[in-house]
Design a protein around this motif. Structure first.
Motif, short mmCIF file in Angstrom:
data_model
loop_
_atom_site.label_atom_id
_atom_site.label_comp_id
_atom_site.label_asym_id
_atom_site.label_seq_id
_atom_site.Cartn_x
_atom_site.Cartn_y
_atom_site.Cartn_z
N HIS A 67 0.82 -1.21 0.00
CA HIS A 67 0.00 0.00 0.00
C HIS A 67 0.86 1.27 0.00
O HIS A 67 0.51 2.26 -0.64
N PHE A 68 1.97 1.23 0.69
CA PHE A 68 2.84 2.40 0.70
C PHE A 68 3.66 2.50 -0.58
O PHE A 68 4.05 3.59 -1.00
N ASP A 69 3.89 1.35 -1.23
CA ASP A 69 4.46 1.38 -2.58
C ASP A 69 3.49 2.07 -3.53
O ASP A 69 3.89 2.85 -4.39
N ALA A 70 2.20 1.77 -3.35
CA ALA A 70 1.17 2.38 -4.20
C ALA A 70 1.10 3.89 -3.99
O ALA A 70 0.99 4.66 -4.95
N ILE A 71 1.19 4.32 -2.73
CA ILE A 71 1.15 5.75 -2.43
C ILE A 71 2.27 6.47 -3.18
O ILE A 71 2.08 7.55 -3.77
N GLU A 72 3.47 5.85 -3.22
CA GLU A 72 4.60 6.45 -3.91
C GLU A 72 4.40 6.40 -5.43
O GLU A 72 4.64 7.39 -6.13
N LYS A 73 3.96 5.24 -5.93
CA LYS A 73 3.78 5.07 -7.37
C LYS A 73 2.74 6.02 -7.93
O LYS A 73 2.91 6.61 -9.00
#
Length: 220
Positions: A67-73
Motif C-alpha cells: 500500500h505504501f508502494d502504491a502511495i509512492e507510485k
C-alpha cells in the motif's frame, strides 16, 4: 521471431487493392474513436484506461506494505521521512489517455466467427510472412512519416479499469479492447511518431508488400 499467419477481413475492393497495388490503409488510435467507423472498428475508448488501488487500512509502523508502494507510485502523498502514517479507506486511481499513434489491425484467427466481427467483411487476405510484411510496411510508412515500430502484439480483451499489479502500470493502453470484441482475436502493429504534431490515417501503395500476402477462401 517467427509468427503464424495474420488475416485481413475486409470488403473485396479493399483486399483486391492490397493484392494488386500493395494498397494499405494505416489508421490511428484516436481515429478509431470516431463513431463513423463500421461495427468492430469504432471504439470511443481506444487508448484509454484507468489503474486503481484500494487501501482499506495500512499503518507504516507495521513495516513494509504494498500500500505504501502504491502511495509512492501514484504520487498521492509525501510523508516526512520516519513519520508514522495511517491510511484508511483510500482509493487511488491513475487515468491514461495514450497519445495518438499509427495502428494496423489484423486477426490472429482464420474463422467465420472472427470474420463476422468485422462489419462489411466479404473477403479474406492471409499475411503469411508476417515479419517481412511489417518490416516492409514500417519502412514504407517511415518514408511518409518518421515512425518507430512500438509493438506487434495481440490485443488484450479486458475492462478498462485495471487493478494495480504492485509494480507496473500493466497492459499498454493501445493494446486493450473491451471483452465484447474478443471474438476478433485481433493483433496490432503500433507505430509511434518520431516527431510531434497531429497525425491522420495514411494510405500507401507499395507493390513490395504483395509477395507476403495471398487471397484465401472465406472461412466456413
Amino acid at each position: 521471431m517467427n509468427m503464424a499467419s495474420f488475416y485481413r477481413y475486409s470488403g473485396k475492393r479493399y483486399n483486391d487493392a492490397l493484392l494488386a497495388l500493395g494498397n494499405v490503409r494505416i489508421g490511428t488510435l484516436h481515429d478509431f474513436r470516431r463513431e463513423e467507423h463500421k461495427k468492430g472498428i469504432a471504439d470511443s475508448n481506444e487508448g484509454k484506461k484507468t489503474v486503481s488501488h484500494v487501501i482499506k487500512y495500512a499503518n507504516s509502523d507495521d513495516g513494509h506494505s504494498i500500500h505504501f508502494d502504491a502511495i509512492e507510485k501514484f504520487g498521492a502523498i509525501r510523508g516526512r521521512k520516519g513519520a508514522s502514517i495511517i491510511l484508511e479507506n483510500v482509493h487511488l486511481s491513475q487515468d491514461f489517455n495514450y497519445p495518438d499513434c499509427f495502428v494496423h489491425c489484423s486477426s490472429f484467427e482464420y474463422s467465420k466467427v472472427a470474420m463476422s466481427q468485422f462489419g462489411g467483411a466479404e473477403s479474406c487476405v492471409e499475411i503469411f510472412d508476417v515479419n517481412s510484411f511489417y518490416y516492409r510496411l514500417t519502412e514504407t510508412l517511415s518514408a511518409v512519416y518518421p515512425v518507430r515500430l512500438l509493438a506487434l502484439k495481440r490485443v488484450v480483451y479486458m475492462e478498462r479499469v485495471e487493478q494495480w499489479d504492485g509494480s507496473t502500470w500493466g497492459v499498454h493502453p493501445a493494446l486493450i479492447k473491451e471483452p465484447i470484441f474478443s471474438p476478433q482475436v485481433e493483433v496490432r502493429a503500433i507505430w509511434q511518431p518520431r516527431i510531434s504534431g497531429p497525425i491522420a490515417p495514411v494510405v500507401i501503395n507499395d507493390v513490395g508488400l504483395i509477395k507476403f500476402c495471398r487471397s484465401v477462401p472465406l472461412p466456413e
